[in-house]
Motif scaffolding. Structure first.
Motif, short mmCIF file in Angstrom:
data_model
loop_
_atom_site.label_atom_id
_atom_site.label_comp_id
_atom_site.label_asym_id
_atom_site.label_seq_id
_atom_site.Cartn_x
_atom_site.Cartn_y
_atom_site.Cartn_z
N GLY A 22 35.38 40.89 47.72
CA GLY A 22 36.74 40.83 47.19
C GLY A 22 37.71 41.73 47.92
O GLY A 22 38.91 41.44 47.98
N ILE A 23 37.20 42.81 48.49
CA ILE A 23 38.04 43.76 49.21
C ILE A 23 38.15 43.43 50.71
O ILE A 23 39.22 43.49 51.30
CB ILE A 23 37.48 45.18 49.04
CG1 ILE A 23 37.75 45.67 47.60
CG2 ILE A 23 38.07 46.16 50.05
CD1 ILE A 23 37.06 46.96 47.26
N PHE A 24 37.03 43.05 51.31
CA PHE A 24 36.98 42.94 52.77
C PHE A 24 37.12 41.51 53.30
O PHE A 24 37.03 41.31 54.52
CB PHE A 24 35.66 43.53 53.28
CG PHE A 24 35.48 45.00 53.01
CD1 PHE A 24 36.46 45.91 53.35
CD2 PHE A 24 34.31 45.47 52.42
CE1 PHE A 24 36.30 47.26 53.10
CE2 PHE A 24 34.13 46.82 52.17
CZ PHE A 24 35.13 47.73 52.52
N TRP A 25 37.34 40.52 52.45
CA TRP A 25 37.32 39.12 52.87
C TRP A 25 38.27 38.80 54.02
O TRP A 25 38.00 37.90 54.81
CB TRP A 25 37.63 38.21 51.68
CG TRP A 25 39.00 38.38 51.10
CD1 TRP A 25 39.36 39.23 50.09
CD2 TRP A 25 40.20 37.70 51.47
NE1 TRP A 25 40.70 39.14 49.81
CE2 TRP A 25 41.24 38.20 50.65
CE3 TRP A 25 40.50 36.73 52.43
CZ2 TRP A 25 42.56 37.76 50.75
CZ3 TRP A 25 41.82 36.29 52.53
CH2 TRP A 25 42.83 36.79 51.71
N TYR A 26 39.36 39.52 54.14
CA TYR A 26 40.36 39.21 55.17
C TYR A 26 40.27 40.12 56.39
O TYR A 26 41.07 39.99 57.34
CB TYR A 26 41.77 39.31 54.56
CG TYR A 26 42.16 40.71 54.16
CD1 TYR A 26 42.88 41.54 55.01
CD2 TYR A 26 41.80 41.21 52.91
CE1 TYR A 26 43.22 42.82 54.65
CE2 TYR A 26 42.14 42.49 52.53
CZ TYR A 26 42.86 43.30 53.39
OH TYR A 26 43.19 44.57 53.02
N LYS A 27 39.31 41.02 56.41
CA LYS A 27 39.19 41.96 57.52
C LYS A 27 38.66 41.27 58.77
O LYS A 27 37.71 40.49 58.72
CB LYS A 27 38.26 43.11 57.13
CG LYS A 27 38.75 43.95 55.95
CD LYS A 27 39.99 44.74 56.31
CE LYS A 27 40.35 45.71 55.19
NZ LYS A 27 41.55 46.51 55.52
#
Length: 230
Positions: free
Chosen positions: A124-129
């Motif tokens: 949920g936090i890193f999905w777009y990294k």
């Protein structure tokens, strides 16, 4: 209902298994029905994946009309980001087959328990990294969860840490920098999808402060969150 076991392959490992439980549609009711799906990440301190938080949870979601899946992700000696990549690939696999499986591709919810809650929250936090899309070879829109359900999640590597989870997750890669990255209350941005969290005040393994810290960070970043402490 159709059930299957799918091997989840990433650049790191091919040991993860995705157990799928997909409800059939009735021609009498709605043969083209698209259902939300809950993808379950059991706990186990990143040492194993617990049976208590696997199929037993999936069948309860099935009874409520959801599709359900259980990811038996890689644990120690597998190190970060093995399990995270497996979860990202699993979300993409389900989203790509949404029409075939009767899934609402915009309602793929990741649920996690304890260390599995840390895994779910990590996606949920890193999905777009860029580092995660680079590791998986997938675009961020394919791996983004539409919501998170976190049950007594491991969150912080600080004062209230479940130390064993972080020791297993980091393995030989352990460093102050990685430990800081994995302390998720410090990584929250407004890009996190809506979150439901529950915890017990008397939890002797994962202190309730893990959920409190995460909820505070979500509120501070204007992320929709519902928190229940029992």
């Amino acid at each position: 209902m159709k059930s299957d076991i799918v091997s989840i392959k990433t650049n790191h490992t091919a040991s993860a298994k995705l157990y799928t439980y997909l409800l059939d549609n009735s021609p009498e009711i709605d043969i083209n029905r698209e259902r939300p799906l809950v993808l379950i990440c059991p706990g186990g301190g990143y040492e194993f994946t617990s049976d208590r938080e696997a199929e037993a949870v999936a069948v309860r979601y099935l009874a409520k009309g959801f599709h359900a899946c259980v990811l038996r992700y890689s644990t120690a000696p597998a190190e970060f980001p093995f399990a995270l990549c497996e979860l990202a690939v699993s979300v993409s696999y389900l989203r790509e087959r949404a029409k075939e499986f009767g899934i609402n591709k915009d309602k793929i919810i990741v649920a996690g328990f304890s260390a599995g809650g840390h895994l779910a929250a990590s996606l949920g936090i890193f999905w777009y990294k860029e580092w995660l899309t680079g590791e998986t070879g997938l675009t961020c829109d394919k791996i983004k969860p539409n919501g998170l359900i976190l049950s007594y999640p491991v969150i912080t590597s600080g004062k209230f840490a479940h130390a064993g989870s972080f020791r297993n997750l980091m393995g030989k890669k352990a460093s102050p920098e990685l430990e800081k990255l994995l302390s998720l209350e410090n990584q929250v941005t407004s890009a996190v999808p809506p979150v439901f969290i529950w915890h017990t005040f008397t939890d002797m393994s994962v202190p309730v402060q893990n959920s409190l810290l995460f909820a505070e960070a979500l509120v501070n970043n204007n992320v929709s969150v519902e928190l229940h402490i029992f």
